[in-house]
Structures are given as C-alpha cells and as structure tokens.
Design an enzyme around this catalytic site. Structure first.
Site, PDB file in Angstrom:
ATOM      1  N   GLY A 232       0.821  -1.209   0.000  1.00  0.00           N
ATOM      2  CA  GLY A 232       0.000   0.000   0.000  1.00  0.00           C
ATOM      3  C   GLY A 232       0.851   1.253   0.000  1.00  0.00           C
TER       4      GLY A 232
ATOM      5  CB  THR B 177       1.125   3.736   4.774  1.00  0.00           C
ATOM      6  OG1 THR B 177      -0.153   4.332   4.514  1.00  0.00           O
ATOM      7  CG2 THR B 177       1.760   4.413   5.975  1.00  0.00           C
TER       8      THR B 177
ATOM      9  CG  ASP C  66       0.706  -4.536   5.821  1.00  0.00           C
ATOM     10  OD1 ASP C  66       0.612  -3.587   5.018  1.00  0.00           O
ATOM     11  OD2 ASP C  66       0.292  -5.681   5.562  1.00  0.00           O
TER      12      ASP C  66
ATOM     13  CB  ALA D  35      -4.521  -0.776   9.002  1.00  0.00           C
ATOM     14  CG  ASP D  36      -7.806  -0.501   4.161  1.00  0.00           C
ATOM     15  OD1 ASP D  36      -7.228   0.310   3.419  1.00  0.00           O
ATOM     16  OD2 ASP D  36      -7.742  -1.732   3.997  1.00  0.00           O
TER      17      ASP D  36
ATOM     18  CE  LYS E 149      -2.931  -5.506   6.662  1.00  0.00           C
ATOM     19  NZ  LYS E 149      -2.589  -4.349   5.851  1.00  0.00           N
ATOM     20  N   GLY E 150      -6.930  -4.851   3.474  1.00  0.00           N
ATOM     21  CA  GLY E 150      -7.316  -5.439   2.201  1.00  0.00           C
ATOM     22  C   GLY E 150      -7.786  -4.417   1.185  1.00  0.00           C
ATOM     23  N   GLY E 151      -7.661  -3.127   1.542  1.00  0.00           N
ATOM     24  CA  GLY E 151      -8.008  -2.090   0.571  1.00  0.00           C
ATOM     25  C   GLY E 151      -7.208  -2.252  -0.719  1.00  0.00           C
TER      26      GLY E 151
ATOM     27  CD  GLU F 198      -2.222  -6.484   3.358  1.00  0.00           C
ATOM     28  OE1 GLU F 198      -1.681  -5.486   2.858  1.00  0.00           O
ATOM     29  OE2 GLU F 198      -3.429  -6.526   3.621  1.00  0.00           O
TER      30      GLU F 198
HETATM   31  C1  5RP Z   1      -3.558  -3.633   1.317  1.00  0.00           C
HETATM   32  C2  5RP Z   1      -3.794  -3.099   2.675  1.00  0.00           C
HETATM   33  C3  5RP Z   1      -3.189  -1.787   3.007  1.00  0.00           C
HETATM   34  O1  5RP Z   1      -2.371  -1.946   4.113  1.00  0.00           O
HETATM   35  C4  5RP Z   1      -4.287  -0.831   3.318  1.00  0.00           C
HETATM   36  O2  5RP Z   1      -5.192  -0.808   2.231  1.00  0.00           O
HETATM   37  C5  5RP Z   1      -3.752   0.558   3.589  1.00  0.00           C
HETATM   38  O3  5RP Z   1      -3.276   1.106   2.398  1.00  0.00           O
HETATM   39  P1  5RP Z   1      -2.691   2.561   2.303  1.00  0.00           P
HETATM   40  O4  5RP Z   1      -1.453   2.587   3.142  1.00  0.00           O
HETATM   41  O5  5RP Z   1      -2.421   2.736   0.835  1.00  0.00           O
HETATM   42  O6  5RP Z   1      -3.734   3.527   2.802  1.00  0.00           O
HETATM   43  O7  5RP Z   1      -4.446  -3.697   3.506  1.00  0.00           O
HETATM   44  O8  5RP Z   1      -4.275  -4.829   1.097  1.00  0.00           O
END
Ligand code: 5RP
Length: 228
Positions: A33, A35, A88, A90-91, A101-103, A110
């Site tokens: 993602g 971040t 990692d 997170a959403d 998670k999983g956006g 993950e």
């Molecule tokens: C990917 C995820 C990411 O960690 C979550 O979507 C956060 O993404 P970002 O840092 O782009 O906001 O779970 O599957």
C-alpha cells in the site's frame, strides 16, 4: 513543506519512521500500500547506506517487485516462516488495535505474514483511526468460479456485497481470486463477524484482523505517536 499535515504527508512520515524499528539481522514482513511504500523506501535506504543486513518477506507481488528493485533481499513465506517484525498499513484501526485491511487486495498474504511475526507494527495516518470498524468497505476474498453464490450467502447476513471492479473489470488478487467489498456499518464484535465470514463457503479470507495486538504508529500532522 507547505502541505505538511495532509494524509499523504502523514503516510510518508509514519512509513519512514517505521524503518527505525528495524535492526540488522532481522527478518522483516513487508506490507502493501501507499504507507508501506514509504517504509520500503526508508528501509532500502538503511540497507544501502548503513549496510544493515535483513531478509524480507512481502505481502504482495507488487511489494516483492518494489523491494527487489530497491535492493532489499527477499524470501518467500514458505522458506522464512518466522519473522521478527512485520510492518504494514491498514484501512481502519479501532481502539483495541483491531483492523480492517485489504483495501489493496492483499489481505490473505498480509494475514499470513503478520501471523508469522513476533511483532506487528501497523503504520497509519490519523484518518484511519475509528471507534468501530466498518465505515471502510470490508474486503472479502472469494473464489472466482462461485463468486455470485458466495456473494448471495454473504448477502443473507443483511449486507450488500459488491464485486471489486476497477475500470469495469473484476480485480484479481495475487492468489487468482476476486474481492467483494461490503459496506458493513459498525462492527462491534469483529471476531464474531470474521468467524461467520470464514465459515461461509466460497470465502477465502476476510479483511478483519481481530487477533493481533499490534503496535500502532500513527502520524498526526508532524508528529508520530506510538500506541500500545
Ligand atoms: C492492502 C492493505 C493496506 O495496508 C491498506 O489498504 C492501507 O493502504 P494505504 O497505506 O495505501 O492507505 O491492507 O491490502
């Protein structure tokens, strides 16, 4: 620095800060993602400039590619199933440290990587903090050949699953599956919802990460705060 404080700046700040948690010799889970991107950049810098020695396990094919391009040594989870640290994004994060998670569609890998790690460091900008999970559409990975029947089983729970379809074409995960996104509303018992979904035929995994007690690094403006 005039825009300092926007979500993008916070992602950069917290992602870069997370590289301070890495010590030479560690085996590191590396997230997916926007971040995690900044964590990877900062980590690569420590590898090339300080010469720290690490091995990484990625949570997605995109992360493997990015890390390899930046010179971070990578291994597969099957060859390195015990990690010191996983970093990692997170959403959503609730006050108990439970996550959506999983956006980015990487939830299966993950979870595997987070479970393999002694310590889970979640890196977020402050917009990801919520009282109850469920505002962000919950990603559910399902088998593609029965996605419609799986979606209708999930709909029986009183929600409306939507097939993830960027640019009109079904999104395919690194595992060859589809994602259903579900606007759930407040999830007051994340474990119960997760268990119900996992027991639904056709569901591979759901993006509720209820079982970890992560350290959460939150960027708010120019500050990064560690929670738990
Ligand atoms: C990917 C995820 C990411 O960690 C979550 O979507 C956060 O993404 P970002 O840092 O782009 O906001 O779970 O599957």
């Amino acid at each position: 620095m005039s825009n300092m404080g926007s979500e993008d700046d916070e992602k950069r700040l917290v992602g870069s800060k997370a590289a301070d948690y890495v010590q030479s010799g560690m085996r590191i889970g590396i997230g997916t993602g926007s971040t995690a991107y900044w964590f990877i950049q900062a980590l690569a810098q420590r590898v090339s400039q300080e010469g720290i020695t690490i091995e990484g396990v990625a949570t997605s094919k995109a992360t493997v590619r990015l890390c390899r391009n930046l010179g971070i040594p990578m291994e597969s989870i099957d060859r390195l199933d015990h990690l010191d640290l996983d970093v990692d994004g997170a959403d959503e994060v609730n006050p108990q440290g439970q996550l959506i998670k999983g956006g980015g569609g990487a939830l299966v890998r993950e979870r595997l990587v987070a479970r393999a790690a002694d310590r889970f460091l979640v890196i977020v900008d402050h917009s990801k903090l919520v009282e109850d999970l469920g505002q962000f559409p919950l990603p559910i990975e399902v088998v593609p050949f029965a996605w419609k029947t799986t979606a209708s089983r999930i709909a029986d729970l009183g929600v409306e699953p939507e097939l993830r379809k960027p640019q009109g074409k079904a999104f395919v995960t690194d595992n060859g599956n589809y994602i259903l996104d579900v606007k759930w509303g407040p999830i007051t018992d994340p474990e119960a919802v997760y268990r119900t979904l996992k027991l639904t035929a056709g569901v591979v995994d759901a993006g509720i990460f209820y079982e970890f007690s992560p350290t959460v690094l939150v960027a708010n403006g120019r500050k990064v705060e560690e929670r738990r």
